[in-house]
Write an enzyme that holds these catalytic residues in place. Sequence first.
Site, mmCIF file in Angstrom:
data_model
loop_
_atom_site.group_PDB
_atom_site.id
_atom_site.type_symbol
_atom_site.label_atom_id
_atom_site.label_comp_id
_atom_site.label_asym_id
_atom_site.label_seq_id
_atom_site.Cartn_x
_atom_site.Cartn_y
_atom_site.Cartn_z
ATOM 1 N N VAL A 1 8.669 -11.990 -14.841
ATOM 2 C CA VAL A 1 7.538 -11.162 -15.630
ATOM 3 C C VAL A 1 6.725 -11.413 -15.477
ATOM 4 O O VAL A 1 6.014 -10.223 -15.402
ATOM 5 C CB VAL A 1 8.628 -9.997 -15.772
ATOM 6 C CG1 VAL A 1 9.658 -9.566 -15.064
ATOM 7 C CG2 VAL A 1 8.554 -10.581 -17.542
ATOM 8 N N TYR B 1 5.865 -13.186 -31.713
ATOM 9 C CA TYR B 1 7.115 -12.673 -31.377
ATOM 10 C C TYR B 1 6.598 -10.663 -31.701
ATOM 11 O O TYR B 1 5.960 -10.007 -31.300
ATOM 12 C CB TYR B 1 7.739 -12.332 -31.680
ATOM 13 C CG TYR B 1 9.488 -11.775 -31.630
ATOM 14 C CD1 TYR B 1 9.597 -11.653 -29.980
ATOM 15 C CD2 TYR B 1 10.039 -10.796 -32.238
ATOM 16 C CE1 TYR B 1 10.467 -10.933 -30.059
ATOM 17 C CE2 TYR B 1 11.403 -9.880 -32.102
ATOM 18 C CZ TYR B 1 11.315 -10.308 -30.706
ATOM 19 O OH TYR B 1 12.772 -8.837 -30.674
ATOM 20 N N THR C 1 16.056 -17.400 -21.777
ATOM 21 C CA THR C 1 17.053 -17.539 -22.429
ATOM 22 C C THR C 1 17.859 -16.802 -21.898
ATOM 23 O O THR C 1 19.108 -16.919 -22.623
ATOM 24 C CB THR C 1 16.815 -16.891 -23.911
ATOM 25 O OG1 THR C 1 16.637 -15.449 -23.417
ATOM 26 C CG2 THR C 1 15.429 -17.225 -24.598
HETATM 27 P P1 NAD Z 1 17.806 -12.308 -24.795
HETATM 28 O O1 NAD Z 1 17.190 -13.419 -25.452
HETATM 29 O O2 NAD Z 1 19.305 -12.592 -24.867
HETATM 30 O O3 NAD Z 1 17.775 -12.057 -23.416
HETATM 31 C C1 NAD Z 1 16.096 -11.788 -23.123
HETATM 32 C C2 NAD Z 1 16.264 -12.422 -21.376
HETATM 33 O O4 NAD Z 1 14.935 -11.706 -20.856
HETATM 34 C C3 NAD Z 1 16.818 -13.283 -21.178
HETATM 35 O O5 NAD Z 1 17.830 -12.980 -19.909
HETATM 36 C C4 NAD Z 1 15.692 -13.934 -20.675
HETATM 37 O O6 NAD Z 1 15.850 -15.351 -19.458
HETATM 38 C C5 NAD Z 1 14.607 -13.410 -20.224
HETATM 39 N N1 NAD Z 1 12.891 -13.530 -20.179
HETATM 40 C C6 NAD Z 1 12.170 -14.242 -20.883
HETATM 41 N N2 NAD Z 1 11.522 -14.221 -21.190
HETATM 42 C C7 NAD Z 1 10.941 -14.571 -18.654
HETATM 43 C C8 NAD Z 1 10.223 -13.872 -18.203
HETATM 44 N N3 NAD Z 1 8.717 -14.026 -18.035
HETATM 45 N N4 NAD Z 1 10.624 -13.499 -17.134
HETATM 46 C C9 NAD Z 1 11.885 -13.004 -16.820
HETATM 47 N N5 NAD Z 1 13.014 -13.445 -17.534
HETATM 48 C C10 NAD Z 1 12.674 -13.479 -18.265
HETATM 49 O O7 NAD Z 1 17.714 -11.273 -25.837
HETATM 50 P P2 NAD Z 1 18.130 -9.963 -26.228
HETATM 51 O O8 NAD Z 1 18.326 -9.605 -27.247
HETATM 52 O O9 NAD Z 1 18.752 -9.348 -25.225
HETATM 53 O O10 NAD Z 1 16.732 -9.242 -26.390
HETATM 54 C C11 NAD Z 1 16.160 -8.385 -25.262
HETATM 55 C C12 NAD Z 1 15.068 -7.169 -25.784
HETATM 56 O O11 NAD Z 1 15.729 -7.039 -26.726
HETATM 57 C C13 NAD Z 1 14.216 -8.222 -25.851
HETATM 58 O O12 NAD Z 1 12.470 -7.739 -24.968
HETATM 59 C C14 NAD Z 1 14.177 -8.343 -27.305
HETATM 60 O O13 NAD Z 1 13.015 -8.722 -27.954
HETATM 61 C C15 NAD Z 1 14.494 -6.751 -27.468
HETATM 62 N N6 NAD Z 1 15.555 -6.617 -28.619
HETATM 63 C C16 NAD Z 1 15.916 -7.467 -28.670
HETATM 64 C C17 NAD Z 1 16.503 -7.339 -30.239
HETATM 65 C C18 NAD Z 1 18.291 -7.670 -31.031
HETATM 66 O O14 NAD Z 1 18.449 -7.853 -32.216
HETATM 67 N N7 NAD Z 1 18.847 -8.102 -29.367
HETATM 68 C C19 NAD Z 1 16.119 -6.677 -31.499
HETATM 69 C C20 NAD Z 1 14.586 -6.619 -31.302
HETATM 70 C C21 NAD Z 1 14.276 -5.951 -29.865
#
Ligand code: NAD
Length: 311
Positions: free
Chosen positions: A57, A145, A35
């Site tokens: 990962v 999730y 993503t």
């Molecule tokens: P995002 O989708 O922009 O980033 C997630 C990243 O993880 C992406 O670059 C994706 O390619 C990578 N990824 C997913 N599965 C993978 C895998 N198997 N191997 C390697 N890379 C993988 O989302 P974000 O908003 O940047 O969120 C980042 C983290 O923060 C996540 O763990 C999310 O659950 C957590 N989070 C975000 C928010 C928010 O408001 N943005 C809120 C709560 C938690």
Amino acid sequence: MRVLITGAAGFLGSHLVDRFLAEGHDVVGMDNFLTGRPENLAHLAGHERFKFIKHDVTEFLFVDGPLDGVLHFASPASPIDYLRLPIQTLKVGSLGTHKALGLARAKGARFLLASTSEVYGDPQVHPQPETYWGHVNPVGPRGVYDEAKRFAEALTMAYHRSHSMPTRIIRIFNTYGPRMRERDGRVVSNFIVQALRGEPLTIYGEGTQTRSFCFVSDLVDGIYRLFLSERADPTNVGNPGEFTIRELAQIILRLTGSTGGIQQEPLPVDDPLVRKPDITIARDVLGWKPSVELEEGLTRTIEYFRSTIIP
Ligand code: NAD
Ligand code: UDP
């Protein structure tokens, strides 16, 4: 320090990479672009303290050389992403967290898990303190999730207790800002992009549900402080300013000058009715509080989308 950040090409991961580099550390970023986007890291091409590894990962992790920290941010995070990628979401929260913890243990590194306010589900306690156990439907569509993150928290605490590992768990509340994807599906990016295109803003349900929105620079500061702290128990980081989705839509219409109006669409299954962090612990233990008000953060995010989206 030298740290590994998984999910480095994502919205939050890429800002976190920037912060660690700005503090003078060496950073290894890992991502499989599920993503995320290479553009989020393009400005670091050739940076002497940054290295990127394209890798999933959930598969065995190998990183050459020492590591002082592993920050596990890889996971789909937007509802539209985890609803279309349910198995990958469960795998990255379970298998991916296991691999990241195993790597941290082997390297003698500190571990930080990116958890979420979604562990509280559709909360019956408001605002949500860390002591609240949550109200999650494990078999509903969002369960992939929420339960992945709940498992990831449990596994992190098990490594902490069984192996005396230094671990940190951050429960992140809705965060927004530059580098969100245009079609990310989350409410702030949806509304801003719709407004800039003169399209109606899509409110799901009546728009009376609430969220509390944190600007990305505030969140990254909270992550950095928690990482350096000694606190192993989960810690909420978010902006307690609470708004209904209809209020958010009205603010964005005003700030963009859009005349596209509002269009109502069905409320997704299990969409939480309210959400607001109790940040007493972040304030007292980390000395952290948010400093960017919603309108200021939205104005900066609108500027970002104005300069990047094709009308
Ligand atoms: P995002 O989708 O922009 O980033 C997630 C990243 O993880 C992406 O670059 C994706 O390619 C990578 N990824 C997913 N599965 C993978 C895998 N198997 N191997 C390697 N890379 C993988 O989302 P974000 O908003 O940047 O969120 C980042 C983290 O923060 C996540 O763990 C999310 O659950 C957590 N989070 C975000 C928010 C928010 O408001 N943005 C809120 C709560 C938690
Ligand atoms: N939402 C909305 N219109 C949109 C996108 C989202 O009304 O175009 C609502 C969604 O139903 C939820 C809130 O905005 O109540 C926040 O959604 P988001 O996907 O940003 O994050 P969530 O907090 O649900 O994970």
